[in-house]
Design an enzyme around this catalytic site. Structure first.
Site, PDB file in Angstrom:
ATOM      1  N   ILE A   1      15.933  69.974  38.333  1.00 10.63           N
ATOM      2  CA  ILE A   1      16.911  70.971  38.782  1.00 10.63           C
ATOM      3  C   ILE A   1      18.298  70.508  38.345  1.00 10.63           C
ATOM      4  O   ILE A   1      18.682  69.367  38.607  1.00 10.63           O
ATOM      5  CB  ILE A   1      16.898  71.121  40.318  1.00 10.63           C
ATOM      6  CG1 ILE A   1      15.501  71.548  40.789  1.00 10.63           C
ATOM      7  CG2 ILE A   1      17.942  72.118  40.777  1.00 10.63           C
ATOM      8  CD1 ILE A   1      15.368  71.677  42.302  1.00 10.63           C
ATOM      9  N   CYS A   2      19.049  71.409  37.701  1.00  4.10           N
ATOM     10  CA  CYS A   2      20.431  71.132  37.291  1.00  4.10           C
ATOM     11  C   CYS A   2      20.469  69.841  36.445  1.00  4.10           C
ATOM     12  O   CYS A   2      19.722  69.701  35.485  1.00  4.10           O
ATOM     13  CB  CYS A   2      21.315  71.057  38.538  1.00  4.10           C
ATOM     14  SG  CYS A   2      23.068  71.141  38.166  1.00  4.10           S
ATOM     15  N   GLU A   3      21.327  68.892  36.828  1.00  2.00           N
ATOM     16  CA  GLU A   3      21.428  67.651  36.045  1.00  2.00           C
ATOM     17  C   GLU A   3      20.112  66.867  36.071  1.00  2.00           C
ATOM     18  O   GLU A   3      19.805  66.115  35.134  1.00  2.00           O
ATOM     19  CB  GLU A   3      22.557  66.786  36.625  1.00  2.00           C
ATOM     20  CG  GLU A   3      22.932  65.610  35.765  1.00  2.00           C
ATOM     21  CD  GLU A   3      23.887  64.671  36.502  1.00  2.00           C
ATOM     22  OE1 GLU A   3      23.999  64.768  37.729  1.00  2.00           O
ATOM     23  OE2 GLU A   3      24.500  63.829  35.824  1.00  2.00           O
TER      24      GLU A   3
ATOM     25  N   GLY B   1      17.396  68.169  35.585  1.00  2.00           N
ATOM     26  CA  GLY B   1      16.680  68.699  34.426  1.00  2.00           C
ATOM     27  C   GLY B   1      17.056  67.960  33.150  1.00  2.00           C
ATOM     28  O   GLY B   1      16.220  67.776  32.253  1.00  2.00           O
TER      29      GLY B   1
END
Lengths: 265, 224
Positions: free
Chosen positions: A148-150, A152
């Site tokens: 998720i987000c960073e 990722g």
């Protein structure tokens, strides 16, 4: 009645109706305490701790439908609770209810002592150690990664470096192309890229040298610039809508109120 | 010879001596700040009356203070005063950059107001009913958002914000220098010491973990 009188009476009516809603909203906020806002409550247990980083395993909530473990990794901005806000707004609960075997990396709260950590430490040490531990606990030699987000970005790097340990890679709200805004995208896209590129590399170094980390308030202020008016109104004017949606249930209402820990995030 | 004269002279108390020195330095720096305030206030007021933007478009004052502070040095005599002067210069520089930034950041609100008035005037005429305040607010919000986003992407805004950030960091860095000097004076560990320790700890952990991985790899190879 003239147009002007019509407008005036309509305005007065609107104001009276909204004043009542504002009053209710204020009362709601005043009566809400931290202990009323329960987030990140899905049952889990600690499996491993490495420095400030912790690996958790969620308790199953449904019959297993897919046995390959899923490791959820979020970013260093924000907390893992973003994936487990409250019982009816929880990605974690949703995945568990589908019968997945879910694991989570909590990065903790990096401080000045973590200023020497690099992306290599996060990818090749913390994530790698977590994957090895999950494989050892479950008997699998490959697992699924959900970034998720960073998180990722980290999991993408990990999957590229260790494809033999990754069965599937799933990404959500993950920035991959940090120059996408230069290709004529919509005006409100890519602000973080533009803002970051406006600084010199020495500015970033000095920021980290001075504070040890990027301060949360600083990150919050840059993020709020992505949606400037929304950031200005979400904790005041928009609360009217929160009250309107509450349909008279204080309990439901309290769940709708964002925790102070989220304010400005 | 009296009994008192026979006693050895008491050793000077180092803590007391440091306290005296510190007090003298603090008084000296206070006098310096007062002198600056007295001499610079008329100059600052004159500048403000000459230019509506005030100090937003120049940094001569902080540059002058910096030159004064970085003048001839006599070993570490009055070093703390020099550091205080540099922090004061950095504070003025930061205020100037903040004024410049505020001027750039305020620009889109004027444009948003103009567009909003035009829009509302067009809606309020003819047979279209006037919007209620929530509709009007939503329109204001939409227009302001567009203008703010447009402004945030201009070179002027990005430059002003970058310069404000640089000035803020410089000020913080100079304040840290004072804190470091004060800690060193009283024999306390400084932030640099803490950074050194955490750097060594991080590097040590990396080495231990690399060795551990290596050992595990060798064990697996041996078992095959």
């Amino acid at each position: 009645m003239s147009d002007q009188e019509n407008q005036a009476s309509r305005f007065a009516r609107d104001m009276a109706a909204n004043a009542e809603k504002m009053f209710k909203a204020t009362q709601l906020i005043a009566n809400t305490r931290d202990e009323d806002v329960n987030i990140g409550t899905t049952p889990k247990h600690l499996v491993m701790r490495r420095d400030k980083v912790e690996l958790f395993h969620y308790e199953p909530m449904a019959e297993a439908t897919a046995t390959t473990p899923v490791l959820l990794a979020y970013g260093l901005i924000g907390r893992y609770t973003m994936a487990d806000l409250q019982p009816d707004r929880s990605l974690v609960r949703s995945l568990l209810s589908k019968g997945l075997d879910l694991w989570l990396i909590d990065w903790g709260q990096p401080g000045r002592a973590e200023r020497w950590l690099t992306i290599d430490d996060y990818v090749d040490d913390y994530i790698d150690a977590a994957v090895d531990r999950i494989c050892r606990e479950t008997g699998y030699d490959r697992i699924n990664l959900l970034g998720i987000c960073e998180g990722g970005v980290f999991t993408t790097c990990y999957a590229a470096l260790h494809p033999e340990k990754v069965k599937n890679l799933v990404l959500t709200i993950t920035p991959i192309d940090f120059h996408a805004d230069t290709k004529g995208t919509a005006a409100h896209h890519g602000f973080l890229n533009i803002w970051t590129r406006s600084l010199d590399p020495e500015d970033i170094d000095k920021l980290v040298d001075t504070y040890g980390v990027l301060p949360g308030e600083f990150m919050s202020s840059v993020f709020s610039m992505m949606t400037p008016m929304r950031s200005l109104t979400k904790y005041n004017v928009d609360l009217i809508d929160v009250v309107m949606q509450s349909v008279g249930s204080w309990g439901y209402c309290k769940q709708r109120v964002p925790s102070p820990r989220w304010s400005g995030a | 010879m009296s009994e008192k004269d026979k006693l050895p002279a008491a050793e000077p108390d180092p803590a007391l001596e440091w306290a005296k020195l510190w007090k003298a330095m603090a008084e000296s720096s206070n006098r310096m700040v007062e002198a600056w305030s007295g001499s610079m206030a008329p100059f600052m007021l004159a500048r403000l009356s000459e230019k509506p933007a005030g100090f937003g478009d120049g940094n001569e004052l902080s540059a002058a203070i910096e030159r004064m502070a970085q003048g001839p040095r006599l070993a570490d005599v009055w070093d703390i005063d020099r550091k205080m002067a540099l922090a004061f210069g950095a504070w003025i520089e930061m205020r100037q950059r903040l004024a410049s930034y505020n001027a750039v950041a305020a620009a889109p609100w004027a444009e948003a107001s103009k567009r909003f008035l035009e829009t509302m005037s067009a809606i309020g005429t003819g047979e279209t009913p006037a919007p209620d305040w929530r509709e009007a607010f939503a329109k204001w919000s939409e227009i302001s958002n567009e203008e703010l986003i447009r402004n945030q992407r201009t070179d002027g805004f990005l430059r002003a914000q970058k310069e404000l950030l640089q000035a803020g960091l410089q000020l913080r860095s100079r304040q840290d220098d004072i804190a470091e000097a004060a800690s060193a004076m009283f024999g306390l560990p400084t932030r640099k010491d803490f950074d050194d320790v955490t750097r060594q700890l991080t590097e040590l952990r990396r080495e231990v973990r690399a060795l551990s991985r290596q050992a595990r790899g060798q064990k697996i190879e041996g078992a095959l």
